[in-house]
Design an enzyme around this catalytic site. Structure first.
Site, short mmCIF file in Angstrom:
data_model
loop_
_atom_site.label_atom_id
_atom_site.label_comp_id
_atom_site.label_asym_id
_atom_site.label_seq_id
_atom_site.Cartn_x
_atom_site.Cartn_y
_atom_site.Cartn_z
N MET A 1 -0.81 -0.93 4.72
CA MET A 1 -0.04 -1.83 5.60
C MET A 1 -0.26 -3.26 5.16
SD MET A 1 2.08 -1.98 8.09
CE MET A 1 2.79 -3.38 8.96
N GLU B 1 1.81 -3.68 -1.75
CA GLU B 1 1.42 -4.43 -0.56
C GLU B 1 1.31 -5.93 -0.83
OE1 GLU B 1 1.54 -2.85 2.19
OE2 GLU B 1 1.77 -0.95 1.14
N HIS C 1 4.55 -7.66 -0.49
CA HIS C 1 4.91 -7.90 0.91
C HIS C 1 4.44 -9.27 1.40
CE1 HIS C 1 6.86 -4.36 2.41
NE2 HIS C 1 5.88 -3.54 2.07
N GLU D 1 10.70 -3.04 2.35
CA GLU D 1 10.15 -1.89 1.61
C GLU D 1 10.78 -1.68 0.25
OE1 GLU D 1 7.49 -0.93 2.50
OE2 GLU D 1 7.42 -1.48 4.61
#
Length: 852
Positions: A278, A311, A314, A333
């Site tokens: 995450m 990640e 992101h 994503e």
């Protein structure tokens, strides 16, 4: 609990500006609950009514601008705020919250290996409400600060740099060598630095007696953290993890004109994590299976590295610039997926990432896009009306198909213009929110191509195009041939076509003659000199998202010489073509297996070997061949594994050997060889058995009825870790006795204390094709009990029940009809409904393949 609708979110975003959250957590209480006190500063643009979301165990008090509100007005997860005046406001809440055992909210885990306890947050979508109250939507970004009271020997991590303040006022940062030290069991208070504006779902904390490895890079503190029992394994891999992290960080800094936007970069490997990772700003959380206790292949190391790169992407895609609503989850994503693979290939030793993507990850997208539940990469806003529906779209479309589509966009647009558009997007929307239209506008600034039309046809539609070559040899006797592409579908494709000849010195080897650049569709007939090729591969280099078929001559060549294709990415494209043909009922599964048996022993790309073996073992053997042919199919797969073991007995390729050993274990139909390996604690010629291999062997022996409860208990005594507990649960559920199945069923559907990982382990052991008669009566029981379980335990367990506890072995009409009847229930949990819908689509396909 009420799902937030898009219309409600739009209304609230028009009314409010949210400025700051000060969240105070006390983690020193009992094992079930924690205290959460929150102060939210926000402004109303006009007088009006709105609501706050929270899911407390108890709402003790709430005040607005110093005036108490009635806690009894909390209805479900909504606290109404009525009569707000225009201007600034301060809201204070005092709540008791409940820890999670399902990976949602604030998850609490006690390590059976040493008794240490850890907690970490997973706030995505509406789970922040399980930790503290919030105006919980992505376009109400705010500054977050945490104050956390924890046992003195713990370390607390958060989005911003954390500082520990003990009772004497002394301070120490989370990356200090003695961070978290305390005396006499006293509590310590930690404070985090304020974040830049981020959405509620990205706020994060993680607390426990972490084992940490810290450094500094590019002027920032970097850290990697895991639980104490994994410390030696993290230390073994720390250099590799930090090297990948630093290399990718530097490459992103080169690609993006916006600098890294946060004050630190921590990566916490946490237990019982539902996802791969995450992207919390400054505190990325990963499932701690990425800290390897046992030997792994280099492809698995590459996967870990790709998740690190994903990640990190992101931090810009999703954290710096955030979607406005969840119809644009692809803006998070798909981009992180594409950037992760591309950047890893550019910046690290893992240069073959797109081969693994092509042979394994991309298939996830292809499969999802052929089910009734498919959706556009960028669905229309009205197709994501609330947060419950948004949760369903974290799938092969948003990740694998989206990344494939972006790879095609780069091939069509050019990387220079693509990156320029990205950087314009960051500059326009940093620390704010953006939509698909905003992104396309940013791209359009840097090209004369019609990006808006491209986006409409690629991002707003569903399904897969199919490309088939048509080759016509010259009729006038002169050397030469023509190529056209039969295009079934509606999207434009920019592709390469590989033209291959047989190597005259080696009849199985193939040589690349040339690469043809093609635009599909096209009215052009391409004339090519020289003899007709032995093999023509459309989408060579895998730049587009489409099914590819082979002409008849190429099929013949592939069956004889697939391993002779020089480039592994091309071989991955061809293996995908064969895989698609099996799934579409156009190629006998036995022909696929025969091709694998002929060519995998000579394959030198580990990702290709693992991808082909996984499809053969889990799909062909378990689902596509008739039950009476299953043992023969497993024998063929075992034969491939043995050939690979012979090839690697000199120790030349330990990763390939490990993949072969795993396949041999999973495909065994008789226990003798496996029992001997377990007794000797080694495979002849290596490797010696490590915990993963021991549990894998024991699981297969459990299925075959060659071990019992005593053997499982002895193995757990030898490995009293969390992984050991999961292995024992899996083995017990796999035992071929009525008593074992009844006990496992009780744990799955009636023991609501089972954690998410233990639930998955029991479910993985329960259904076995070898035990069809033993579990037959459980198939009709599954559907009503899964619905009831999802209603009680929520989305994470509901999804797990649909994914892992589904009777996938039962390829028959009775199972299909029972499932379809179940879907008529209007009260079924959305995550479970989607998963069952997908499972039934795959069951229908398996029936079709068997009939074909």
């Amino acid at each position: 609990m009420s799902a937030l609708t898009r219309n409600e979110a739009q209304h609230r975003a028009q009314l409010l500006d949210v400025h700051h959250y000060a969240v105070t957590l006390d983690l020193t209480g009992d094992d079930d609950t924690f205290d959460s006190t929150t102060v939210i500063r926000f402004s109303a643009r006009a007088a009006g009514d709105t609501f706050l979301e929270l899911k407390p165990d108890e709402l003790r008090s709430v005040t607005l601008d110093g005036h108490p509100l009635d806690p009894a007005t909390l209805s479900g997860n909504r606290l109404p705020l009525t009569g707000l005046a225009e201007g600034p406001h301060e809201l204070r809440t005092d709540t008791r919250m409940r820890y999670s055992r399902t990976g949602e909210g604030l998850h609490r885990f006690t390590d059976p290996a040493d008794g240490h306890t850890y907690v970490y947050s997973q706030m995505f979508l509406d789970d922040v409400q399980r930790v503290f109250p919030a105006f919980d939507q992505p376009d109400l970004k705010a500054v977050f600060e945490f104050t956390v009271t924890a046992p003195a020997h713990w370390t607390v991590l958060a989005n911003g740099i954390t500082t520990r303040v003990d009772g004497t006022g002394a301070e120490g940062s989370a990356d200090s060598t003695d961070a978290g030290a305390g005396a006499d069991g006293a509590a310590a208070v930690w404070r985090s630095a304020p974040t830049p504006p981020i959405p509620t779902y990205l706020a994060a904390v993680a607390a426990g007696p972490w084992h940490s490895v810290t450094t500094r890079h590019a002027g920032l503190p970097f850290g990697i953290h895991c639980r104490q029992s994994l410390a030696p394994h993290l230390d073994d891999d720390a250099e590799e993890i930090l090297s990948v992290t630093k290399d990718c960080f530097d490459r992103y800094q080169q690609k993006f004109t916006e600098p890294y936007p946060f004050d630190s970069y921590d990566q916490a490997f946490v237990p019982e994590f539902n996802s791969g990772a995450m992207e919390n700003p400054g505190l990325v959380t990963f499932r701690d299976e990425f800290i390897y206790r046992s030997a792994v292949t280099d492809t698995e190391r590459q996967t870990r590295a790709m998740v690190i790169a994903h990640e990190m992407a992101h931090m810009w895609f999703g954290d710096l610039v955030t979607l406005r609503w969840f119809d644009d989850i692809w803006l998070n994503e798909s981009f992180a997926e594409y950037m992760g693979y591309q950047t890893l290939a550019e910046a690290t030793r893992f240069t073959g990432t797109w081969t693994e993507f092509g042979v394994a990850r991309k298939a996830w997208g292809y499969d999802a896009d052929q089910r009734p539940s498919t959706h556009p990469v960028a669905p229309a806003p009205e197709d994501v009306p609330d947060t419950a529906s948004a949760l369903l779209n974290f799938d092969g479309i948003s990740y694998a198909k989206g990344a494939s589509v972006l790879r095609q966009l780069v091939a069509w647009l050019g990387e220079k213009d693509f990156l320029a558009g990205i950087n314009t997007h960051f500059a326009r929307h940093k620390f704010a929110n953006a939509s698909l239209a905003d992104f396309v506008d940013s791209l359009a600034v840097h090209t004369e191509r019609d990006v808006h039309a491209w986006a409409d046809i690629w991002l707003r539609t569903t399904g897969i195009d199919t490309l088939t070559p048509k080759i016509q040899e010259s009729t006038d006797g002169a050397p030469g041939w023509t190529l056209t592409v039969d295009h079934r579908g509606s999207r434009p494709h920019r592709i390469a076509a590989g033209v291959y000849d047989r190597d005259p010195a080696d009849g199985r080897a193939l040589e690349l003659r040339e690469l043809l650049d093609l635009d599909v569709p096209s009215d052009e007939i391409i004339s090519v000199g020289g003899p007709r090729p032995a093999l023509l591969v459309l989408n060579d280099a895998d730049f587009t998202y489409a099914k590819v078929r082979l002409d008849d001559t190429s099929v013949e060549t592939v069956l004889r010489g697939l391993s002779g294709i020089p480039d592994p990415l091309t071989r991955a494209v061809v293996w995908n073509s064969l895989r698609d043909m099996v799934r579409d009922g156009e190629l006998d599964p036995q022909d696929y297996l025969a091709t694998a048996e002929a060519h995998l022993p000579d394959e030198d790309d580990l990702a290709v070997v693992q991808g082909v073996l996984a499809f053969a073992r889990t799909q062909i053997a378990d689902r596509y061949v008739l039950p009476e042919n299953r043992n023969a199919t497993l024998a063929t797969i075992t034969s491939i594994a043995r050939a690979l073991l012979r090839r690697t007995e000199d120790g030349s390729d330990p990763g390939l050997r490990l993949a072969a050993v795993r396949t041999a274990v999973d495909s065994a139909t008789q226990p003798d060889t496996l029992a001997a390996w377990l007794t000797d604690d080694t495979v002849p010629g290596g490797p010696e058995l490590d915990p993963e291999l021991r549990w894998r062997i024991l699981a297969r022996l459990s299925v075959l009825g060659a071990v019992g409860e005593g053997d499982i208990e002895a193995a757990l005594t030898a490995d009293p870790s969390a992984t050991g507990e999961e292995g024992a649960a899996r083995c017990r559920a796999a035992l071929p006795t009525a008593q074992a199945k009844a006990a496992a069923w009780q744990r799955l559907f009636h023991d609501d204390s089972l954690s998410n990982y233990l639930f998955t382990a029991v479910a993985q052991g329960f259904w076995q094709p070898e035990q069809a008669e033993l579990v037959r009566d459980y198939v009709p029981r599954y559907y009503p009990e899964a619905i009831a379980l999802g209603a009680r335990r929520g989305p994470a367990i509901g999804e797990a029940a649909g994914r892992w506890a589904f009777p996938a072995y039962a390829i028959d009409e009775a199972n299909l009809q029972a499932g379809r009847a179940c879907l008529a229930d209007p009260d079924i949990l959305p995550t479970l409904r989607r998963k069952l819908d997908d499972q039934l689509a795959d069951l229908t396909r398996a029936l079709h393949v068997r009939r074909a």
